[in-house]
Motif scaffolding. Structure first.
Motif, mmCIF file in Angstrom:
data_model
loop_
_atom_site.group_PDB
_atom_site.id
_atom_site.type_symbol
_atom_site.label_atom_id
_atom_site.label_comp_id
_atom_site.label_asym_id
_atom_site.label_seq_id
_atom_site.Cartn_x
_atom_site.Cartn_y
_atom_site.Cartn_z
ATOM 1 N N GLU A 68 27.428 -56.959 -14.074
ATOM 2 C CA GLU A 68 28.322 -57.419 -13.007
ATOM 3 C C GLU A 68 28.356 -56.370 -11.895
ATOM 4 O OE1 GLU A 68 32.977 -57.699 -12.981
ATOM 5 O OE2 GLU A 68 32.189 -59.496 -13.985
ATOM 6 N N LEU A 69 28.279 -56.815 -10.649
ATOM 7 C CA LEU A 69 28.127 -55.892 -9.533
ATOM 8 C C LEU A 69 29.456 -55.380 -8.988
ATOM 9 C CD1 LEU A 69 25.248 -57.619 -7.534
ATOM 10 C CD2 LEU A 69 25.095 -55.644 -9.052
ATOM 11 N N THR A 70 29.363 -54.276 -8.268
ATOM 12 C CA THR A 70 30.501 -53.710 -7.543
ATOM 13 C C THR A 70 30.145 -53.713 -6.058
ATOM 14 O OG1 THR A 70 29.695 -51.419 -7.587
ATOM 15 C CG2 THR A 70 30.928 -52.192 -9.519
ATOM 16 N N ALA A 71 31.061 -53.207 -5.240
ATOM 17 C CA ALA A 71 30.809 -53.160 -3.791
ATOM 18 C C ALA A 71 29.666 -52.219 -3.444
ATOM 19 C CB ALA A 71 32.080 -52.742 -3.057
ATOM 20 N N GLU A 72 29.231 -51.367 -4.379
ATOM 21 C CA GLU A 72 28.121 -50.444 -4.137
ATOM 22 C C GLU A 72 26.754 -51.095 -4.315
ATOM 23 O OE1 GLU A 72 28.921 -47.221 -6.825
ATOM 24 O OE2 GLU A 72 30.000 -46.104 -5.281
ATOM 25 N N ALA A 73 26.734 -52.383 -4.637
ATOM 26 C CA ALA A 73 25.462 -53.086 -4.863
ATOM 27 C C ALA A 73 24.580 -52.994 -3.621
ATOM 28 C CB ALA A 73 25.725 -54.541 -5.223
ATOM 29 N N ARG A 74 23.275 -53.046 -3.846
ATOM 30 C CA ARG A 74 22.294 -52.957 -2.761
ATOM 31 C C ARG A 74 21.471 -54.245 -2.696
ATOM 32 N NH1 ARG A 74 25.132 -49.440 -1.283
ATOM 33 N NH2 ARG A 74 24.762 -47.189 -1.360
ATOM 34 N N GLU A 75 21.208 -54.660 -1.476
ATOM 35 C CA GLU A 75 20.381 -55.846 -1.257
ATOM 36 C C GLU A 75 18.952 -55.425 -0.956
ATOM 37 O OE1 GLU A 75 19.940 -59.581 1.892
ATOM 38 O OE2 GLU A 75 21.703 -58.270 1.975
ATOM 39 N N LEU A 76 17.998 -56.062 -1.590
ATOM 40 C CA LEU A 76 16.599 -55.770 -1.334
ATOM 41 C C LEU A 76 15.800 -57.066 -1.406
ATOM 42 C CD1 LEU A 76 14.348 -53.662 -0.870
ATOM 43 C CD2 LEU A 76 14.151 -53.462 -3.357
ATOM 44 N N LYS A 77 15.170 -57.412 -0.294
ATOM 45 C CA LYS A 77 14.337 -58.620 -0.212
ATOM 46 C C LYS A 77 15.082 -59.859 -0.701
ATOM 47 C CE LYS A 77 10.025 -56.037 -0.659
ATOM 48 N NZ LYS A 77 8.779 -55.816 -1.440
ATOM 49 N N GLY A 78 16.354 -59.984 -0.281
ATOM 50 C CA GLY A 78 17.150 -61.168 -0.598
ATOM 51 C C GLY A 78 17.756 -61.176 -1.978
ATOM 52 N N GLU A 79 17.600 -60.082 -2.745
ATOM 53 C CA GLU A 79 18.175 -59.997 -4.088
ATOM 54 C C GLU A 79 19.155 -58.824 -4.142
ATOM 55 O OE1 GLU A 79 17.668 -62.213 -6.274
ATOM 56 O OE2 GLU A 79 15.858 -63.232 -5.578
ATOM 57 N N LEU A 80 20.132 -58.934 -5.073
ATOM 58 C CA LEU A 80 21.138 -57.883 -5.232
ATOM 59 C C LEU A 80 20.888 -57.077 -6.498
ATOM 60 C CD1 LEU A 80 24.362 -59.829 -4.179
ATOM 61 C CD2 LEU A 80 23.319 -57.903 -2.967
ATOM 62 N N TYR A 81 21.086 -55.760 -6.401
ATOM 63 C CA TYR A 81 20.873 -54.849 -7.526
ATOM 64 C C TYR A 81 22.055 -53.893 -7.630
ATOM 65 C CZ TYR A 81 16.002 -56.402 -7.161
ATOM 66 O OH TYR A 81 14.859 -57.161 -7.104
ATOM 67 N N CYS A 82 22.382 -53.509 -8.855
ATOM 68 C CA CYS A 82 23.389 -52.467 -9.019
ATOM 69 C C CYS A 82 22.790 -51.146 -8.530
ATOM 70 C CB CYS A 82 23.840 -52.354 -10.485
ATOM 71 S SG CYS A 82 22.546 -51.812 -11.635
ATOM 72 N N LEU A 83 23.640 -50.181 -8.239
ATOM 73 C CA LEU A 83 23.166 -48.929 -7.660
ATOM 74 C C LEU A 83 22.174 -48.190 -8.559
ATOM 75 C CD1 LEU A 83 23.528 -47.332 -5.074
ATOM 76 C CD2 LEU A 83 25.393 -46.085 -6.147
ATOM 77 N N PRO A 84 22.423 -48.063 -9.885
ATOM 78 C CA PRO A 84 21.439 -47.367 -10.729
ATOM 79 C C PRO A 84 20.063 -48.025 -10.736
ATOM 80 C CG PRO A 84 23.541 -47.539 -11.869
ATOM 81 C CD PRO A 84 23.648 -48.389 -10.642
ATOM 82 N N CYS A 85 20.021 -49.366 -10.814
ATOM 83 C CA CYS A 85 18.727 -50.053 -10.818
ATOM 84 C C CYS A 85 18.023 -49.885 -9.471
ATOM 85 C CB CYS A 85 18.912 -51.538 -11.120
ATOM 86 S SG CYS A 85 19.317 -51.880 -12.860
ATOM 87 N N HIS A 86 18.793 -49.945 -8.421
ATOM 88 C CA HIS A 86 18.193 -49.789 -7.094
ATOM 89 C C HIS A 86 17.615 -48.389 -6.918
ATOM 90 C CE1 HIS A 86 18.037 -49.183 -2.716
ATOM 91 N NE2 HIS A 86 17.792 -50.482 -2.664
ATOM 92 N N ASP A 87 18.353 -47.380 -7.366
ATOM 93 C CA ASP A 87 17.873 -45.997 -7.235
ATOM 94 C C ASP A 87 16.584 -45.776 -8.020
ATOM 95 O OD1 ASP A 87 19.941 -45.423 -5.580
ATOM 96 O OD2 ASP A 87 21.166 -44.380 -7.080
ATOM 97 N N LYS A 88 16.468 -46.430 -9.175
ATOM 98 C CA LYS A 88 15.259 -46.295 -9.991
ATOM 99 C C LYS A 88 14.035 -46.881 -9.279
ATOM 100 C CE LYS A 88 17.669 -46.400 -14.439
ATOM 101 N NZ LYS A 88 17.944 -47.219 -15.648
ATOM 102 N N MET A 89 14.270 -47.788 -8.354
ATOM 103 C CA MET A 89 13.172 -48.410 -7.628
ATOM 104 C C MET A 89 12.650 -47.509 -6.512
ATOM 105 S SD MET A 89 14.906 -52.199 -7.423
ATOM 106 C CE MET A 89 13.543 -53.041 -6.633
#
Length: 237
Positions: A68-89
């Motif tokens: 479940e996401l928080t306000a820190e979620a990141r959008e990438l290419k039309g999809e939403l990711y939690c901050l840890p998953c986004h940072d790993k990318m």
């Protein structure tokens, strides 16, 4: 005899009947809050901005891990990711808008920026590849850096954009630092004396009237403890 009386009735009160979503929208506007575009309720906490709309973060899950996401979620290419998953990318985040950078990246001030978001701290114009100047963690264009922090030439009163000559407790342009009598260019390696707060080469000083040299000599003795570097000792001139 019939007497008629006029009666003034108050105007009917204006009431608006709003549906629940519109009522919430009006209430949110008064509170300065966002409305969730999914459930149409007021968002009391920090909203999740997705495709330029506001939402309760818990309406979404991370595309990668399902969390479940928080306000820190990141959008990438039309999809939403939690901050840890986004940072790993390994996707860089803009230091200004805090959004992912998918195109060209500017690396400066220990951060990464969208090209259009890396701007002068004074005029807010993007550098767009032009040179910037750093001061106390902020970036400035050349014009405003010089205006705010640059040295002003004692002779021409312009901001010195190149090398600075520091002499006689003043700053000078390289081209402005010259003998005030014959205008020959001087450097800090040349011998010169101070006269009327300006440099005079030794050759011109030797042409001064004897009385003037005596007066300058006396002033030099009085200010000997505060004598300027590289200035010629008038006792030996």
């Amino acid at each position: 005899m019939c007497i008629s009386h006029s009666v003034h009735l108050p105007p009917p009160s204006l009431t608006r009947h709003l549906c629940r979503p519109c009522h919430n929208r009006e209430k949110a506007k008064g509170l300065g809050k966002y409305i969730c575009q999914k459930c149409h309720l007021i968002i009391d906490e920090q909203p999740l901005m997705f495709r330029n709309d506001s939402y309760h973060p818990d309406h979404f899950n991370c595309t990668h891990c399902g969390k479940e996401l928080t306000a820190e979620a990141r959008e990438l290419k039309g999809e939403l990711y939690c901050l840890p998953c986004h940072d790993k990318m390994g996707i860089p985040i803009c230091g200004a808008c805090r959004r992912p950078i998918e195109g060209r990246v500017v690396n400066a001030l220990g951060k990464q920026w969208h090209v259009e978001h890396f701007v002068c701290a004074k005029c807010e114009k993007p550098f767009l590849g032009h040179r910037h100047y750093e001061k106390k963690g902020l970036a400035y264009c050349e014009t405003h850096y010089n205006q705010l922090f640059g040295d002003v030439c004692y002779n021409c009163s312009h901001v010195i954009e190149g090398d600075v000559v520091s002499a006689l407790n003043k700053a000078w342009c390289v081209n402005c630092f010259s003998c005030s009598t014959c205008n020959i260019k001087l450097t800090l390696k040349n011998k010169f004396v101070e006269f009327d707060m300006k440099p005079v080469c030794k050759k011109c000083y030797e042409k001064f009237p004897l009385e003037l040299k005596k007066r300058l000599k006396k002033l030099s003795e009085l200010a000997s403890r505060k004598s300027h570097p590289k200035a010629v000792d008038l006792n030996s001139a």
